[in-house]
Design an enzyme around this catalytic site. Structure first.
Site, short mmCIF file in Angstrom:
data_model
loop_
_atom_site.label_atom_id
_atom_site.label_comp_id
_atom_site.label_asym_id
_atom_site.label_seq_id
_atom_site.Cartn_x
_atom_site.Cartn_y
_atom_site.Cartn_z
N ILE A 1 1.48 -77.43 -37.04
CA ILE A 1 0.47 -77.42 -36.25
C ILE A 1 -0.82 -77.84 -37.32
O ILE A 1 -0.72 -77.21 -38.33
CB ILE A 1 0.22 -76.02 -35.76
CG1 ILE A 1 1.40 -75.93 -34.77
CG2 ILE A 1 -1.06 -75.90 -34.96
CD1 ILE A 1 1.30 -74.29 -34.13
N ASP B 1 -4.92 -77.95 -38.61
CA ASP B 1 -5.43 -76.65 -39.09
C ASP B 1 -6.86 -77.41 -39.65
O ASP B 1 -7.13 -78.56 -39.74
CB ASP B 1 -4.81 -75.60 -39.99
CG ASP B 1 -4.04 -76.47 -40.94
OD1 ASP B 1 -4.60 -77.43 -41.77
OD2 ASP B 1 -2.88 -76.11 -41.11
N ASP C 1 -17.88 -76.84 -22.96
CA ASP C 1 -16.92 -76.94 -22.19
C ASP C 1 -16.97 -76.68 -20.58
O ASP C 1 -17.71 -75.56 -20.20
CB ASP C 1 -15.60 -75.96 -22.48
CG ASP C 1 -14.37 -76.16 -21.69
OD1 ASP C 1 -13.70 -77.32 -22.02
OD2 ASP C 1 -14.14 -75.34 -20.99
N GLU D 1 -19.86 -81.02 -20.78
CA GLU D 1 -18.70 -81.65 -20.28
C GLU D 1 -18.99 -81.53 -18.65
O GLU D 1 -18.58 -80.19 -18.12
CB GLU D 1 -17.26 -81.23 -20.85
CG GLU D 1 -16.25 -81.81 -20.37
CD GLU D 1 -14.87 -81.12 -19.87
OE1 GLU D 1 -13.91 -81.69 -19.82
OE2 GLU D 1 -15.04 -80.07 -19.58
C1 NOJ Z 1 -12.10 -79.03 -20.41
C2 NOJ Z 1 -11.16 -79.02 -21.58
O1 NOJ Z 1 -11.56 -80.13 -22.39
C3 NOJ Z 1 -9.84 -78.96 -21.33
O2 NOJ Z 1 -8.92 -79.27 -22.36
C4 NOJ Z 1 -9.74 -77.50 -20.74
O3 NOJ Z 1 -8.18 -77.13 -20.26
C5 NOJ Z 1 -10.57 -77.16 -19.47
N1 NOJ Z 1 -11.95 -77.38 -20.02
C6 NOJ Z 1 -10.57 -75.69 -19.44
O4 NOJ Z 1 -11.46 -75.09 -20.54
#
Ligand code: NOJ
Length: 547
Positions: free
Chosen positions: A33, A35, A212, A279
């Site tokens: 993984i 890091d 996000d 986003e």
């Molecule tokens: C958008 C993120 O880019 C995605 O990967 C995630 O699953 C969802 N938001 C929820 O946090």
């Protein structure tokens, strides 16, 4: 005042931002993984690409129900990824190379392992009782089981977005996985909690945030039922059975985001030009007004929404022509402080090469790196990585319910043609390596003049050394060919002309003026024939000129 006249330049203007998805970037300790020390180890590589900033996807302590987008502690580092000391080291080493660090901030939900949620779920009276979205059942079914408060659906499995908590005899809301309870943003204590997490990272010296899933922070106040989607057909994802008009995007969103943006302007932080990119995927009926709502609703000096047209718009000249013209006019009309932020890929979307093919992806690189604002590169796209094939027993993504999910675009970064593509020394990597790694990897591509990597490097160098590409005004120009998009970037007497042939056939563009000196083609060995103001482009070719 247009962009050229603006005197103060922020680092975001014209920045190249590289998204490192830490799990898949580079594994420094052979556990399969990636890091944080792995990111630090590759900073010199990022420098050769011309990267100005890194967006680091989540590295916080997390049970990894959604690979880190389920945060159990906003102010820590998961041991899988390293430690806070590793983050300090990354920051120091990145800053030494003049690379900024933006961290992912996930304000809509936490993990169900976050201490806030541990407390909240215990009773209706504890200090965190109102930090999440709790509701009584609507009623009971014929077996006496409580029924959810409304018909909202969770995005990953398309089932009810409500989960029963016996201790409180109530449901909690989770827009994403059941392990990602939604925070209650109407509660000012929650807002302060998240803003304190921002301050924690700002105090450490980070330069900004990628924020996000912001639309979901603001729900219809009464949590009304969603209307049915009349277009839904069996076989579609369950989530699409409803139109999601009540679980997201209510206007108080902009109050919350403005509060967050204001943190970046607090006296302690303002001197360093901090920035956040939100986003929010636009709806398809009026994308420009969706994007503009964010520019208008937040402070454009310190915040901008992602522009996702590189992912959503069909690869057609007419579509791009119309979008770019209208979008940049709207930005200029609103404020010279608006920064566009283009992304052609990320960890949630099918790889660019898989979507549009290698040749078109090369011209997309030219488009991305010559448009104004921030250019986001998703790790591996600079190599022409394509979607990996995930055997059923290696599927990881909670979203892989009725589709293949997002694992294919998350396969490890391809560094060499050797074992595990040079990503890890482990026997097994968390996702398999995509099968084009023998040719599409950093080492092999470095030696190949025609490679994706060398195209990106040339573009990176050009963007970093050209004030025109960083700060210049943007203007669409006529090309007299339906498949060729043309535009100029101009600044301080230098004009760059960019032509992109969207078609798989050669095309001749007729410009109004001579384009000037040839700078670069998306195909390393090509140099289009130019006769006066006529330019003959190969299939899928994109070119840059300078005057
Ligand atoms: C958008 C993120 O880019 C995605 O990967 C995630 O699953 C969802 N938001 C929820 O946090």
């Amino acid at each position: 005042m247009n962009k050229t006249q603006r005197t103060k330049h922020r680092w975001v203007d014209g920045a190249i931002v590289y998204q490192a998805y830490p799990r898949s970037f580079y594994d420094s300790n052979a556990d399969g993984i990636g890091d944080i020390p792995g990111v630090t180890a590759k900073l010199n590589y990022l420098k050769t690409l011309g990267v100005n900033a890194i967006w680091l996807s989540p590295f916080y302590p997390s049970p990894m129900a959604d690979f880190g987008y389920d945060v159990a502690d906003y102010c820590g580092v998961d041991p899988i990824f390293g430690s806070l000391a590793d983050m300090d080291k990354l920051l120091k080493q990145a800053h030494k190379r003049n690379i900024k660090i933006m961290v992912d901030l996930v304000p809509n939900h936490t993990s169900d392992e976050h201490t806030w949620f541990h407390q909240s779920r215990q009773s209706r009276e504890n200090p965190y009782a109102d930090w999440y979205i709790w509701r009584d059942p609507k009623g009971h079914d014929k077996n006496g089981n409580p029924t959810p408060p409304n018909n909202w659906l969770a995005m990953f499995d398309g089932e009810s977005a409500w989960e029963w908590e016996p201790a409180r005899q109530q449901f909690y809301l989770h827009t994403f996985d059941v392990g990602q309870p939604d925070l209650n943003w109407t509660n000012s204590e929650v807002r302060e909690g998240v803003k304190d997490a921002m301050r924690f990272w700002l105090d450490k010296g980070i330069d900004g945030f990628r924020v996000d899933a912001v639309p979901f922070m603001a729900k219809e106040p009464k949590l009304k039922d969603e209307p049915k989607n009349p277009d839904w057909k069996p076989g579609w994802h369950g989530y699409d059975r409803l139109k999601h008009v009540n679980n997201q995007g209510w206007p108080h969103l902009f109050d919350y985001l403005s509060e967050m943006a204001a943190v970046l302007k607090e006296p302690k932080y303002a001197a360093h030009d901090r920035f956040m990119v939100t986003e929010a995927y636009p709806s398809w009926h009026n994308k420009i007004s969706d994007y503009m709502a964010y520019y208008k609703g937040m402070d454009p000096e310190v915040a901008a929404p992602f522009n996702f047209e590189g992912i959503g718009l069909p690869w057609q000249a007419s579509e791009w022509h119309d979008f770019l013209k209208a979008f940049h006019k709207s930005l200029d009309d609103f404020s010279p402080l608006c920064v566009a932020s283009y992304a052609f890929g990320n960890h949630d979307q099918s790889r660019l090469v898989t979507r549009i093919g290698e040749s078109a992806a090369r011209s997309a690189a030219v488009l991305l790196m010559t448009l104004p604002g921030m250019a986001f590169i998703y790790n591996g796209d600079e190599l022409g990585m394509k979607n990996g094939i995930i055997p059923p027993d290696m599927v990881q993504d909670p979203g892989a319910v009725s589709s293949e999910g997002r694992d294919p675009e998350r396969t490890p970064m391809q560094w060499t043609p050797g074992k595990n593509a040079g990503f890890s020394k482990a026997d097994k990597t968390w996702l398999p390596i995509a099968d084009n790694y023998k040719t599409h990897n950093v080492r092999s591509e470095s030696w190949n003049r025609q490679s994706f990597l060398n195209l990106y490097k040339k573009l990176g160098k050009l963007r970093n050394t050209s004030a025109t590409l960083k700060h210049g005004d943007f203007k669409i120009i006529p090309t007299k060919h339906k498949d060729v998009l043309g535009y100029t970037r101009s600044y301080d007497k230098v004009t760059h002309t960019v032509l992109v042939n969207f078609s798989d056939k050669p095309a001749t563009a007729k410009l109004t003026d001579k384009p000037g000196r040839f700078v670069l083609s998306s195909f390393a060995s090509s140099k289009p024939t130019v006769i006066d103001s006529t330019v003959k482009l190969a299939a899928h070719e994109a070119v840059i000129y300078e005057l």
